[in-house]
Design an enzyme around this catalytic site. Structure first.
Site, PDB file in Angstrom:
ATOM      1  N   GLY A  66       0.784  -1.227   0.000  1.00  0.00           N
ATOM      2  CA  GLY A  66       0.000   0.000   0.000  1.00  0.00           C
ATOM      3  C   GLY A  66       0.816   1.277   0.000  1.00  0.00           C
ATOM      4  O   GLY A  66       0.341   2.317   0.448  1.00  0.00           O
ATOM      5  N   SER A  96       1.785   3.238  -2.550  1.00  0.00           N
ATOM      6  CA  SER A  96       1.177   4.281  -3.390  1.00  0.00           C
ATOM      7  C   SER A  96      -0.123   4.794  -2.777  1.00  0.00           C
ATOM      8  O   SER A  96      -0.411   5.987  -2.830  1.00  0.00           O
ATOM      9  CB  SER A  96       0.929   3.757  -4.801  1.00  0.00           C
ATOM     10  OG  SER A  96       2.155   3.413  -5.415  1.00  0.00           O
ATOM     11  N   HIS A 113       9.965 -17.969   3.302  1.00  0.00           N
ATOM     12  CA  HIS A 113       9.370 -18.484   2.068  1.00  0.00           C
ATOM     13  C   HIS A 113      10.095 -17.964   0.834  1.00  0.00           C
ATOM     14  O   HIS A 113      10.164 -18.657  -0.192  1.00  0.00           O
ATOM     15  CB  HIS A 113       7.868 -18.216   2.041  1.00  0.00           C
ATOM     16  CG  HIS A 113       7.123 -19.108   2.978  1.00  0.00           C
ATOM     17  ND1 HIS A 113       6.499 -18.636   4.104  1.00  0.00           N
ATOM     18  CD2 HIS A 113       6.972 -20.448   2.976  1.00  0.00           C
ATOM     19  CE1 HIS A 113       5.968 -19.655   4.753  1.00  0.00           C
ATOM     20  NE2 HIS A 113       6.247 -20.767   4.092  1.00  0.00           N
ATOM     21  N   GLU A 161       7.897   5.163  -6.113  1.00  0.00           N
ATOM     22  CA  GLU A 161       8.924   4.334  -6.770  1.00  0.00           C
ATOM     23  C   GLU A 161      10.329   4.870  -6.470  1.00  0.00           C
ATOM     24  O   GLU A 161      11.203   4.943  -7.333  1.00  0.00           O
ATOM     25  CB  GLU A 161       8.679   4.245  -8.280  1.00  0.00           C
ATOM     26  CG  GLU A 161       7.307   3.731  -8.657  1.00  0.00           C
ATOM     27  CD  GLU A 161       7.033   2.280  -8.256  1.00  0.00           C
ATOM     28  OE1 GLU A 161       7.991   1.561  -7.918  1.00  0.00           O
ATOM     29  OE2 GLU A 161       5.856   1.886  -8.285  1.00  0.00           O
ATOM     30  N   CYS A 168       1.765 -17.096   4.356  1.00  0.00           N
ATOM     31  CA  CYS A 168       1.712 -17.823   5.626  1.00  0.00           C
ATOM     32  C   CYS A 168       1.159 -16.961   6.759  1.00  0.00           C
ATOM     33  O   CYS A 168       0.936 -17.456   7.863  1.00  0.00           O
ATOM     34  CB  CYS A 168       3.092 -18.354   5.999  1.00  0.00           C
ATOM     35  SG  CYS A 168       4.272 -17.064   6.482  1.00  0.00           S
TER      36      CYS A 168
END
Length: 192
Positions: free
Chosen positions: A14, A16, A185, A88, A147
């Protein structure tokens, strides 16, 4: 005293959306803002900051040759700027991060930079590294792994959903190309 802030997170946290909310808050108070986004990111259209929940605003673009301090100072002389917001931010150069620090220090304008901390290999982007080094405030935005743990890594995937382990540091994409994962992960996926 104006500060340089770095809001960082993995994909889909979130960033942006948070930037656009901050912009709205400044403008609602009658303050002028300047929005910037990387010219290389055209997912929402060139010069647009867009969020996955449907919010969007036009923004000036920057590339590696942009002198952000000069652009902001010119605007600030004619119409005082209340805040500069950069989306960005991982695509900023180290020199551009230093220019943004000068905007806060010399022009007295707060700068809120939003971006990824690391790339698909877990390496820092140059702009992010410089922001982590010199920003006055570091704010981590949270995303969630499959997860349920905090996602801190960005796994690049191919069209079949397999981990991509090599390639250019910058490849623009969304949910079709990247998955936010916790470190455990991410490491499992990178090992195959």
């Amino acid at each position: 005293m104006a500060k340089l802030y770095f809001y960082y997170a993995s994909m889909n946290a979130g960033k942006s959306t948070t930037l656009l909310q901050a912009d709205f808050n400044y403008r609602e108070r009658g303050l002028t803002t300047m929005l910037f986004t990387a010219g290389i990111d055209t997912r929402e259209g060139a010069g647009t900051i867009g969020s996955r929940i449907g919010l969007a605003m036009p923004a000036a673009t920057f590339d590696g040759d942009s002198d952000l301090h000069a652009r902001i100072a010119a605007q600030h002389r004619d119409h005082p700027v209340g805040c500069v917001l950069v989306d960005e931010a991982q695509f900023l150069s180290e020199a551009q991060v230093d220019q943004l620090a000068r905007v806060a220090d010399e022009l007295g304008v707060p700068v809120l930079a939003y971006g990824l901390r690391t790339d698909f290999r877990g390496a820092l982007f140059p702009g992010s590294a410089r922001l982590l080094a010199i920003a006055d405030a570091l704010i981590e935005l949270k995303s969630v792994c499959t997860c349920g743990r905090k996602a801190t890594m960005n796994l690049r995937v191919d069209e079949d959903g397999n981990a991509v382990r090599e390639g250019a540091q910058t490849e623009i994409g969304g949910n079709d190309r990247y998955v936010a994962l916790c470190r455990r992960h991410f490491c499992e996926a990178m090992r195959g």
